[in-house]
Scaffold this active site. Structure first.
Site, PDB file in Angstrom:
ATOM      1  N   CYS A  47       0.815  -1.218   0.000  1.00  0.00           N
ATOM      2  CA  CYS A  47       0.000   0.000   0.000  1.00  0.00           C
ATOM      3  C   CYS A  47       0.849   1.268   0.000  1.00  0.00           C
ATOM      4  O   CYS A  47       0.687   2.132  -0.863  1.00  0.00           O
ATOM      5  CB  CYS A  47      -0.946   0.003   1.196  1.00  0.00           C
ATOM      6  SG  CYS A  47      -2.019   1.449   1.270  1.00  0.00           S
ATOM      7  N   GLY A 183      -7.878  -5.759 -18.214  1.00  0.00           N
ATOM      8  CA  GLY A 183      -8.646  -5.723 -16.975  1.00  0.00           C
ATOM      9  C   GLY A 183      -9.191  -4.337 -16.719  1.00  0.00           C
ATOM     10  O   GLY A 183      -8.425  -3.384 -16.542  1.00  0.00           O
ATOM     11  N   ILE A 189      -8.586   0.825 -14.399  1.00  0.00           N
ATOM     12  CA  ILE A 189      -9.216   2.100 -14.736  1.00  0.00           C
ATOM     13  C   ILE A 189      -8.437   3.263 -14.131  1.00  0.00           C
ATOM     14  O   ILE A 189      -8.181   4.273 -14.793  1.00  0.00           O
ATOM     15  CB  ILE A 189     -10.683   2.122 -14.268  1.00  0.00           C
ATOM     16  CG1 ILE A 189     -11.507   1.082 -15.048  1.00  0.00           C
ATOM     17  CG2 ILE A 189     -11.285   3.518 -14.434  1.00  0.00           C
ATOM     18  CD1 ILE A 189     -11.498   1.262 -16.546  1.00  0.00           C
ATOM     19  N   HIS A 447     -22.727  25.634   3.936  1.00  0.00           N
ATOM     20  CA  HIS A 447     -22.936  26.115   2.576  1.00  0.00           C
ATOM     21  C   HIS A 447     -21.880  27.173   2.260  1.00  0.00           C
ATOM     22  O   HIS A 447     -21.553  27.994   3.130  1.00  0.00           O
ATOM     23  CB  HIS A 447     -24.333  26.736   2.456  1.00  0.00           C
ATOM     24  CG  HIS A 447     -24.583  27.405   1.132  1.00  0.00           C
ATOM     25  ND1 HIS A 447     -24.906  26.688   0.002  1.00  0.00           N
ATOM     26  CD2 HIS A 447     -24.540  28.718   0.763  1.00  0.00           C
ATOM     27  CE1 HIS A 447     -25.072  27.529  -1.003  1.00  0.00           C
ATOM     28  NE2 HIS A 447     -24.848  28.776  -0.569  1.00  0.00           N
TER      29      HIS A 447
END
Length: 471
Positions: A47, A183, A189, A447
């Site tokens: 990782c 793949g 991706i 907001h």
């Protein structure tokens, strides 16, 4: 740091220094255990060194490069922008070094011993740890196995040279002119789209009917569309057959609808899944640890194997190969060893794809909820109706909540859009705490922020939306 006196007993042996292993070691040390961590590579595992962190660094760089190209749309003119990929890689490496150094410091601060080498079990209470220089023998009360996983290698596409795994793809010295990705899952991706943004001509070969299998079509179609905008060629229901590499390029043969095709590119990247690291010389079988047909270690609700002193976590146990899943299991296992009543519960474990736009999911999808027998109500709010998204030029996507119609309890959420990876955290907490649509709708969201959309989606699910028409 090299372990000294091999005659000393230890409370806990941790095998693997990745996300699962190092978190387990730190938590166990906090609970008073003496801990030895062994890893044949470096602290941080895949990782930190070869996966999550370096890939997200490169993806971030690609996003920023693309954003510069789009700046003219808001009145900022840029000329002469170019990529120095060597410097990009150096920057990526600095991030990895900082994080792995941080873990090493935490080991030192928690008095955790680290041994760079391999492990071979002798029995359920003893193991030999070894490298080229030494081979001490340790007795332990308990052991946590966190050896992770590795990329699956296809027989027709052996790694090496022009045929890359994700590890090599993250360390290229220059941006390739062309790349074939075998793949279309999240790794393919993410990396394919990253290189496409840097200017690579990318071709994806995916065996199923669509990219990112496991996510619903209304989510994946937005990523598909953005890939096409980058001139990425996507071949679905396609089978990669063979590859022939030279010192300059590689030619891939693949089939689509029974028709055989060829494509030549600088490299081919194979991302068809990962295999658990439970084989080799570790010797789990020798001490009787049960494995599934897929090589996964079987565990109970506290990550304990059928051998009472041996625990297993992360990619080598059932479930998605996610670092945060390993973090979670690591804490459960360390606490169980210390006598705490910790148990694993995966109902609110998020999944994130760092595609463009980002995808994040937690709990059930609408389809999954219905398959489980729930009568559901949903609330959905588009990024295009959010002021902050408009100002960020990030109007693609939506927030979708799935609730149990009988009580309004939120049982799932999916987000596709800018910063979905961050926005999903609130919804993971909502599911974990048993929150309802009303609870979320009554929560005041600042907001103008992207987070407002979570509250807006909850209001839509209740039929009281203000900033869009109610259905």
């Amino acid at each position: 740091m090299v372990v000294g006196d091999a005659s000393l007993d230890i409370d806990l042996l941790v095998i693997g220094a990745g996300p699962g292993g190092y978190v387990a070691a730190i938590r166990a040390a906090q609970l008073g255990q003496s801990v030895l961590v062994v890893d044949k590579s470096e602290v941080g595992g895949v990782c930190l060194n070869r996966g999550c962190i370096p890939s997200k660094a490169l993806i971030s760089a690609a996003h920023q490069y693309e954003a510069i190209g789009k700046a003219s749309a808001i009145g900022i003119e840029t000329t002469g922008v170019k990529v120095d990929f060597k410097k990009v890689q150096e920057w990526k490496g600095s991030i990895v070094k900082k994080l792995t150094g941080g873990v090493s410091s935490l080991f030192k601060g928690n008095k955790i011993q680290f041994f760079q080498g391999e492990v071979m079990f002798i029995n359920e209470h003893e193991a030999r740890v070894f490298n080229d220089n030494e081979a001490p023998r340790y007795k332990f009360k308990n052991c946590i196995v966190a050896t992770g996983s590795r990329p699956i290698e296809l027989k027709a596409f052996p790694f090496g040279g022009r045929i890359l795994s994700s590890t090599e793809a993250l360390n290229l010295e220059a941006v390739p002119e062309s790349l074939v990705v075998i793949g279309g899952g999240y790794i393919g991706i993410e990396l394919g789209q990253m290189y496409a943004k840097f200017g690579t001509k990318v071709t994806i070969i995916e065996g199923t009917a669509g990219i990112l299998p496991g996510f619903e079509p209304d989510i994946t179609k937005l990523v598909h569309r953005n890939l096409e905008k980058l001139k990425v060629e996507i071949n679905t229901e396609a089978q990669a057959v063979s590859a022939k590499a030279t010192n300059k390029n590689v030619t891939v043969v693949y089939k689509v609808n029974g028709e055989e095709k060829e494509i030549t590119a600088d490299y081919v990247l194979v991302t068809v899944g990962r295999r658990p690291n439970t084989d080799g010389e570790l010797g789990l079988d020798l001490i009787g640890v049960k494995l599934s047909d897929r090589g996964l270690v079987e565990i109970d609700g506290q990550c304990r194997t059928n051998v009472p002193t041996i625990f297993a976590i992360g990619d080598i146990v059932a479930g998605p190969s996610l670092a945060h899943k390993a973090f979670y299991e690591a804490k459960v296992a360390a606490e169980a060893i210390a006598g705490l009543a910790s148990l694993i519960d995966y109902k609110a474990i998020p999944a994130v794809v760092f595609s463009d736009p980002e995808i994040a999911s937690v709990g059930f999808s609408e389809t999954e909820a219905k398959e489980k027998g729930f009568k559901v109500k949903t609330g959905k709010f588009p990024f295009g109706a959010n002021g902050r998204a408009l100002s960020l030029q990030a109007t693609e996507g939506f927030v979708k909540l799935i609730a149990d119609e009988s009580n309004g309890m939120v049982i799932g959420a999916q987000i596709v859009g800018d910063d979905a990876s961050t926005l999903i955290a609130e919804l993971g907490l909502a599911i974990e705490m048993g929150a309802t649509l009303e609870d979320i709708a009554l929560t005041i969201h600042a907001h103008p922020t992207l987070g407002e959309m979570v509250g807006e989606a909850a209001e839509a699910g209740l039929g009281i939306a203000v900033h869009q028409m109610n259905k």
